[in-house]
Design a protein around this motif. Structure first.
Motif, PDB file in Angstrom:
ATOM      1  N   THR A  17       0.844  -1.195   0.000  1.00 32.90           N
ATOM      2  CA  THR A  17       0.000   0.000   0.000  1.00 32.90           C
ATOM      3  C   THR A  17       0.875   1.238   0.000  1.00 32.90           C
ATOM      4  O   THR A  17       2.055   1.199   0.352  1.00 32.90           O
ATOM      5  N   THR A  19       0.358   5.717   0.638  1.00 30.83           N
ATOM      6  CA  THR A  19      -0.492   6.871   0.881  1.00 30.83           C
ATOM      7  C   THR A  19       0.102   8.096   0.199  1.00 30.83           C
ATOM      8  O   THR A  19       1.249   8.474   0.479  1.00 30.83           O
ATOM      9  N   LEU A  55      -7.773   2.582  -2.442  1.00 36.54           N
ATOM     10  CA  LEU A  55      -8.387   1.937  -1.279  1.00 36.54           C
ATOM     11  C   LEU A  55      -9.228   2.922  -0.481  1.00 36.54           C
ATOM     12  O   LEU A  55     -10.314   2.611  -0.022  1.00 36.54           O
ATOM     13  N   MET A  63      -5.137   6.577  -0.126  1.00 36.06           N
ATOM     14  CA  MET A  63      -4.360   5.343  -0.017  1.00 36.06           C
ATOM     15  C   MET A  63      -4.683   4.423  -1.182  1.00 36.06           C
ATOM     16  O   MET A  63      -5.840   4.300  -1.592  1.00 36.06           O
ATOM     17  N   GLN A  65      -3.881   0.498  -3.177  1.00 27.79           N
ATOM     18  CA  GLN A  65      -3.409  -0.883  -3.071  1.00 27.79           C
ATOM     19  C   GLN A  65      -2.546  -1.163  -4.291  1.00 27.79           C
ATOM     20  O   GLN A  65      -3.000  -1.066  -5.430  1.00 27.79           O
TER      21      GLN A  65
END
Length: 236
Positions: A17, A19, A55, A63, A65
């Protein structure tokens, strides 16, 4: 429809992940109106491009994936340009944008005897490079080197092909004829008012070849763009 590409400076292969920072998140969610579940592309500017899906579509901390990545080899040969920054900031910013889009790998702010702009806002200039990289859909961010004096650069440089473009009335070879394709190249572009005769002499002593960029006298930033275009054209 092409997917939007976002800059993810800290993203590395193997991470699941990521951000986005606030500015990128706002652009992705609020401006482009991307939503949860939609695919996006990211690049860290060091040759990796990542496929991902949103996400959390938070406009301050979006965020994603990460589902995979590909590695783009660095451009070869390396094209470098050392240029004296102009007093007018908007002109050098325009040059940085165009040089990035054309595909230069390294930009060196050159401090000469006649350089009028020795200090600049590094963060702003790097943001311009990032925007131009994304606009031109590249995965390698050009290096914006620390400012370097003319004397230090010509004495330390060991690039296979080294050129200096100046306006003095002496024999010069057109860049596109002097340059050999497939070899790393560095070209020096002088300030408003040109290099001094002493600087030109020093460069020639250190193995730099004098070249011409055409039959007209060009502004510094225009000369920089012309040099980038010609170097890129020689390499096909």
């Amino acid at each position: 429809m092409e997917l939007p590409v976002f800059y993810a400076k800290a993203l590395m292969p193997g991470e699941d992940t990521y951000t986005m920072d606030e500015a990128t998140s706002k652009y992705c969610i609020q401006v482009l109106r991307r939503e949860k579940g939609q695919p996006v592309l990211l690049t860290n500017g060091r040759g990796q491009q990542f496929t991902a899906a949103i996400l959390d579509d938070n406009r301050k901390k979006c965020m994603v994936q990460v589902s995979g990545h590909t590695t783009v080899p660095p451009p070869a040969p390396a094209l470098r340009i050392a240029i004296s920054f102009t007093k007018n900031a908007s002109r050098i910013e325009w040059f940085l944008e165009k040089a990035t889009e054309i595909g230069v790998q390294s930009i060196i702010p050159l401090l000469t005897r006649r350089t009028e702009k020795e200090k600049f806002k590094t963060e702003r200039l790097e943001n311009i490079l990032v925007a131009a990289m994304l606009q031109s859909q590249q995965s390698w961010l050009p290096e914006l080197a620390a400012p370097l004096t003319f004397e230090a650069l010509v004495q330390e440089s060991a690039v296979p092909q080294q050129f200096i473009a100046h306006c003095q009335p002496e024999q010069k070879t057109p860049l596109q004829q002097a340059m050999q394709p497939g070899r790393d190249t560095l070209i020096l572009i002088g300030p408003e008012g040109d290099f001094t005769p002493e600087e030109i002499s020093l460069a020639l002593e250190r193995g730099f070849q004098p070249v011409s960029l055409g039959n007209t006298r060009l502004r510094t930033e225009t000369a920089g763009v012309v040099a980038c275009v010609l170097m890129n054209a020689v390499n096909g």
